[in-house]
Design a protein around this motif. Structure first.
Motif, PDB file in Angstrom:
ATOM      1  N   UNK A 104     -15.001   7.450  -0.554  1.00 51.45           N
ATOM      2  CA  UNK A 104     -15.176   8.583  -1.466  1.00 51.45           C
ATOM      3  C   UNK A 104     -16.583   9.158  -1.367  1.00 51.45           C
ATOM      4  N   UNK A 105     -17.590   8.292  -1.335  1.00 54.70           N
ATOM      5  CA  UNK A 105     -18.983   8.755  -1.258  1.00 54.70           C
ATOM      6  C   UNK A 105     -19.272   9.434   0.075  1.00 54.70           C
ATOM      7  N   UNK A 106     -18.661   8.932   1.156  1.00 51.10           N
ATOM      8  CA  UNK A 106     -18.880   9.508   2.486  1.00 51.10           C
ATOM      9  C   UNK A 106     -18.096  10.799   2.676  1.00 51.10           C
ATOM     10  N   UNK A 107     -17.077  11.004   1.861  1.00 48.84           N
ATOM     11  CA  UNK A 107     -16.240  12.191   2.009  1.00 48.84           C
ATOM     12  C   UNK A 107     -15.319  12.107   3.208  1.00 48.84           C
ATOM     13  N   UNK A 108     -15.156  10.917   3.740  1.00 51.89           N
ATOM     14  CA  UNK A 108     -14.258  10.701   4.866  1.00 51.89           C
ATOM     15  C   UNK A 108     -13.786   9.249   4.859  1.00 51.89           C
ATOM     16  N   UNK A 109     -12.804   8.956   5.672  1.00 48.54           N
ATOM     17  CA  UNK A 109     -12.219   7.630   5.689  1.00 48.54           C
ATOM     18  C   UNK A 109     -12.959   6.723   6.674  1.00 48.54           C
ATOM     19  N   UNK A 110     -13.948   6.009   6.172  1.00 44.47           N
ATOM     20  CA  UNK A 110     -14.690   5.052   6.979  1.00 44.47           C
ATOM     21  C   UNK A 110     -13.930   3.736   7.100  1.00 44.47           C
ATOM     22  N   UNK A 111     -13.203   3.396   6.046  1.00 44.10           N
ATOM     23  CA  UNK A 111     -12.494   2.122   5.968  1.00 44.10           C
ATOM     24  C   UNK A 111     -11.028   2.356   5.621  1.00 44.10           C
ATOM     25  N   UNK A 112     -10.163   1.613   6.274  1.00 44.31           N
ATOM     26  CA  UNK A 112      -8.745   1.617   5.942  1.00 44.31           C
ATOM     27  C   UNK A 112      -8.330   0.172   5.714  1.00 44.31           C
ATOM     28  N   UNK A 113      -7.218  -0.021   5.060  1.00 42.90           N
ATOM     29  CA  UNK A 113      -6.728  -1.371   4.832  1.00 42.90           C
ATOM     30  C   UNK A 113      -5.219  -1.377   4.726  1.00 42.90           C
ATOM     31  N   UNK A 114      -4.694  -2.542   5.024  1.00 36.32           N
ATOM     32  CA  UNK A 114      -3.267  -2.808   4.925  1.00 36.32           C
ATOM     33  C   UNK A 114      -3.113  -4.064   4.082  1.00 36.32           C
ATOM     34  N   UNK A 115      -2.129  -4.056   3.204  1.00 36.22           N
ATOM     35  CA  UNK A 115      -1.847  -5.237   2.396  1.00 36.22           C
ATOM     36  C   UNK A 115      -0.609  -5.895   2.982  1.00 36.22           C
ATOM     37  N   UNK A 116      -0.765  -7.133   3.422  1.00 32.91           N
ATOM     38  CA  UNK A 116       0.325  -7.872   4.068  1.00 32.91           C
ATOM     39  C   UNK A 116       0.608  -9.150   3.303  1.00 32.91           C
ATOM     40  N   UNK A 117       1.783  -9.707   3.574  1.00 28.63           N
ATOM     41  CA  UNK A 117       2.164 -10.953   2.936  1.00 28.63           C
ATOM     42  C   UNK A 117       3.083 -11.738   3.850  1.00 28.63           C
ATOM     43  N   UNK A 118       3.103 -13.043   3.649  1.00 30.08           N
ATOM     44  CA  UNK A 118       4.039 -13.871   4.396  1.00 30.08           C
ATOM     45  C   UNK A 118       5.412 -13.870   3.726  1.00 30.08           C
ATOM     46  N   UNK A 119       5.486 -13.308   2.512  1.00 35.55           N
ATOM     47  CA  UNK A 119       6.772 -13.193   1.821  1.00 35.55           C
ATOM     48  C   UNK A 119       7.657 -12.197   2.544  1.00 35.55           C
ATOM     49  N   UNK A 120       8.949 -12.380   2.439  1.00 40.56           N
ATOM     50  CA  UNK A 120       9.868 -11.452   3.099  1.00 40.56           C
ATOM     51  C   UNK A 120      10.084 -10.192   2.276  1.00 40.56           C
ATOM     52  N   UNK A 121       9.732 -10.212   1.013  1.00 41.17           N
ATOM     53  CA  UNK A 121       9.920  -9.049   0.155  1.00 41.17           C
ATOM     54  C   UNK A 121       8.795  -8.046   0.291  1.00 41.17           C
ATOM     55  N   UNK A 122       8.889  -6.967  -0.491  1.00 44.94           N
ATOM     56  CA  UNK A 122       7.863  -5.926  -0.425  1.00 44.94           C
ATOM     57  C   UNK A 122       6.871  -6.026  -1.581  1.00 44.94           C
ATOM     58  N   UNK A 123       6.993  -7.082  -2.401  1.00 47.43           N
ATOM     59  CA  UNK A 123       6.098  -7.254  -3.535  1.00 47.43           C
ATOM     60  C   UNK A 123       5.620  -8.696  -3.623  1.00 47.43           C
ATOM     61  N   UNK A 124       4.416  -8.860  -4.186  1.00 51.06           N
ATOM     62  CA  UNK A 124       3.856 -10.190  -4.405  1.00 51.06           C
ATOM     63  C   UNK A 124       3.333 -10.240  -5.830  1.00 51.06           C
ATOM     64  N   UNK A 125       3.544 -11.344  -6.513  1.00 54.75           N
ATOM     65  CA  UNK A 125       3.126 -11.518  -7.897  1.00 54.75           C
ATOM     66  C   UNK A 125       1.711 -12.090  -7.952  1.00 54.75           C
ATOM     67  N   UNK A 126       0.862 -11.460  -8.762  1.00 54.22           N
ATOM     68  CA  UNK A 126      -0.501 -11.944  -8.982  1.00 54.22           C
ATOM     69  C   UNK A 126      -0.484 -13.090  -9.993  1.00 54.22           C
ATOM     70  N   UNK A 127      -1.620 -13.747 -10.144  1.00 52.85           N
ATOM     71  CA  UNK A 127      -1.716 -14.858 -11.097  1.00 52.85           C
ATOM     72  C   UNK A 127      -1.560 -14.386 -12.539  1.00 52.85           C
ATOM     73  N   UNK A 128      -1.821 -13.093 -12.803  1.00 51.56           N
ATOM     74  CA  UNK A 128      -1.655 -12.553 -14.153  1.00 51.56           C
ATOM     75  C   UNK A 128      -0.286 -11.898 -14.345  1.00 51.56           C
TER      76      UNK A 128
END
Length: 82
Positions: free
Chosen positions: A43-67
Motif C-alpha cells: 500500500x505504501x509503495x503504491x504497487x505490489x512488491x509482495x504477494x502471498x498464497x495461503x496453503x494447507x495440507x488439509x483437503x478442504x478449502x478452509x482451516x480453523x484457527x485456534x480462536x
C-alpha cells in the motif's frame, strides 16, 4: 511510458512471493502479524512488491484457527521439486 498500475518485467522479477502454510488450530494473531507488514508495504509503495498464497495440507478449502475463526486457503500445499 508504461501504464500506471502495471508492473514492468524488472519489477515482476524483484517481486517477492510468500507461501503461508496454515494447519488446524493455528494462531490467527501470528498469521496476521506475518501478512499485515506485506500488505502495508504494498500500500505504501503504491504497487505490489509482495504477494502471498495461503496453503494447507488439509483437503478442504478452509482451516480453523485456534480462536475458532475460519480462514479460506488458496490451494493445497504445492509439490516441492527436489
Amino acid at each position: 511510458m508504461e501504464k500506471s498500475g502495471t508492473l514492468s518485467t524488472l519489477e515482476q522479477s524483484s517481486q517477492k512471493n510468500f507461501i503461508f502454510v496454515v494447519l488446524n488450530d493455528f494462531s490467527l494473531i501470528a498469521f496476521a502479524n506475518a501478512i499485515e507488514p506485506l500488505r502495508l508495504a504494498n500500500r505504501m509503495a503504491g504497487k505490489e512488491l509482495y504477494t502471498w498464497t495461503v496453503s494447507s495440507s488439509n483437503t478442504g478449502s478452509e482451516v480453523k484457527c485456534s480462536n475458532y475463526s475460519v480462514i479460506k486457503v488458496n490451494d493445497n500445499l504445492p509439490e516441492i521439486k527436489r
